[in-house]
Design an enzyme around this catalytic site. Structure first.
Site, PDB file in Angstrom:
ATOM      1  N   GLU A 182       0.849  -1.214  -0.171  1.00 59.94           N
ATOM      2  CA  GLU A 182       0.264  -0.129   0.041  1.00 59.94           C
ATOM      3  C   GLU A 182       0.884   1.265   0.006  1.00 59.94           C
ATOM      4  O   GLU A 182       1.140   1.839   1.120  1.00 59.94           O
ATOM      5  CB  GLU A 182      -0.922   0.005   1.185  1.00 59.94           C
ATOM      6  CG  GLU A 182      -1.855  -0.991   1.233  1.00 59.94           C
ATOM      7  CD  GLU A 182      -3.057  -0.783   2.138  1.00 59.94           C
ATOM      8  OE1 GLU A 182      -2.790  -0.213   3.476  1.00 59.94           O
ATOM      9  OE2 GLU A 182      -4.372  -1.638   2.186  1.00 59.94           O
ATOM     10  N   GLU A 274      -6.745  -7.474  -1.408  1.00 59.92           N
ATOM     11  CA  GLU A 274      -7.105  -7.094   0.073  1.00 59.92           C
ATOM     12  C   GLU A 274      -8.298  -6.240   0.221  1.00 59.92           C
ATOM     13  O   GLU A 274      -8.427  -5.335  -0.463  1.00 59.92           O
ATOM     14  CB  GLU A 274      -6.110  -6.141   0.725  1.00 59.92           C
ATOM     15  CG  GLU A 274      -6.164  -5.757   2.531  1.00 59.92           C
ATOM     16  CD  GLU A 274      -5.028  -5.309   3.031  1.00 59.92           C
ATOM     17  OE1 GLU A 274      -3.914  -5.624   2.652  1.00 59.92           O
ATOM     18  OE2 GLU A 274      -5.212  -4.142   3.695  1.00 59.92           O
TER      19      GLU A 274
END
Length: 354
Positions: A182, A274
């Site tokens: 991320e 995710e």
């Protein structure tokens, strides 16, 4: 999806240190349930046996026969905290009872992870890849960089990690490499530059495996920092056989995010590596109706997905009830599961028609 989750995760780690669809007839026929629901599927009945080496074809993930497919599975929590949730028994259940296609192995870089003991965490990732392989599942090797948000901060470490992982597993047909979990607080061009340095490291060793590239603003295609997917569409990574990742948490990330995913998937190969049914910290109430909107969209566009997370963390987003992992199960059925676990297990089990 945002730093709040990191803070909450660290808090859990400290505490730990101190103490809707039923499976279709086609899907059922494609993957019959073993007599022992905890036992791994026979090799001939596994996702890897059915699909073989995966390749990115256009905007889709395709199997060895060139057919677009959708993988469904689970992400581990950070292996520095929850390796005890990734046992032979729990992975047998994931493969046999949940009928998962894919396991995402999350190796955090900071937060007490890889950088504290590279040998330990590389070997742990290696072991989990082998366990997933033995059970006929695909495995995503997740370089879980989170803070700092600039992937270049860990460039040298990433090169070392992926070199060794690729060398160990280059002969396998079930490995995907996720090179930056991320990214945040950096431009897309900065992330692209990182990807174009890491991808050749992998490709020079393992030329066939798909590579998954994180996107800006916690893998939101920039939406969480007032951007959009157009920055990637207009300036894609210079490499083939890659996909771009998108993360969402349904309670927090509403129609703007859903619409971004839909638009992006029409122009780019996307893998949702995710997501959760709660807020972006993986906490609070489950928003199952909004989550189902995402799942319906992903099914319609063959977007593969992995849910966060396969652990007994105390947050609502962890699928197992607290204490399950320390007690070494039970792992099968819905008894050991929180509401989010029961909901997501049902949807992992409703397999794509391979």
């Amino acid at each position: 999806m945002r730093p709040v989750r990191l803070a909450a995760t660290l808090a859990t780690a400290l505490v730990a240190a101190v103490v809707s669809a039923a499976p279709s007839a086609t899907a059922t026929a494609a993957r019959s349930t073993p007599a022992n629901p905890a036992a791994p599927r026979p090799a001939a009945d596994s996702p890897v046996a059915a699909n073989g080496q995966l390749t990115v074809c256009g905007t889709k993930l395709c199997n060895q026969n060139g057919k677009a497919i959708q993988l469904r599975g689970m992400s581990s929590h950070g292996t520095q905290w929850y390796a005890n949730c990734l046992t032979d028994g729990s992975l047998d259940a994931l493969a046999g009872d949940w009928k998962a296609d894919v396991l995402r192995v999350s190796t955090y870089v900071q937060e007490g992870g890889y950088e504290t003991n590279p040998r330990k965490f590389t070997d742990l990732a290696h072991s989990l890849i082998e366990k997933a392989t033995a059970r006929g599942m695909y495995v995503i090797v997740d370089w879980h960089m989170l803070d700092p948000g600039d992937p270049h901060a860990n460039l040298a470490k990433a090169k070392t990690f992926f070199t060794e992982i690729a060398q160990r597993h280059k002969g396998k047909n079930n490995v995907l490499y996720e090179i930056a979990n991320e990214p945040s607080g950096v431009s897309w061009s900065r992330i692209k530059s990182y990807a174009e340095q890491i991808i050749p490291v992998i490709r020079n060793i393992d030329g066939d495996a798909p590579v998954l590239v994180g996107t800006r603003a916690w893998s939101s295609f920039g939406v969480s920092e007032d951007g959009s997917e157009t920055e990637v569409v207009n300036n894609p990574v210079k490499a083939g056989n890659i996909m771009y990742t998108f993360h969402f948490y349904a309670f927090s990330h509403r129609e703007e995010y859903l619409n971004t995913l839909s638009r992006a998937a029409d122009k780019l190969p996307v893998f949702v590596t995710e997501f959760g049914t709660q807020n972006y910290a993986g906490e609070g109430s489950n928003d199952f109706p909004m989550s189902q909107k995402y799942l319906d969209l992903m099914a319609s566009k063959k977007i593969s997905w992995v849910n966060w997370n396969f652990s007994d963390d105390n947050r609502t987003g962890a699928v197992f009830k607290s204490g399950t992992c320390n007690a070494n199960g039970p792992w099968t059925g819905t008894g050991p599961l929180k509401p989010a676990g029961t909901w997501i297990r049902d949807r992992v089990r409703s397999a794509d028609d391979f």
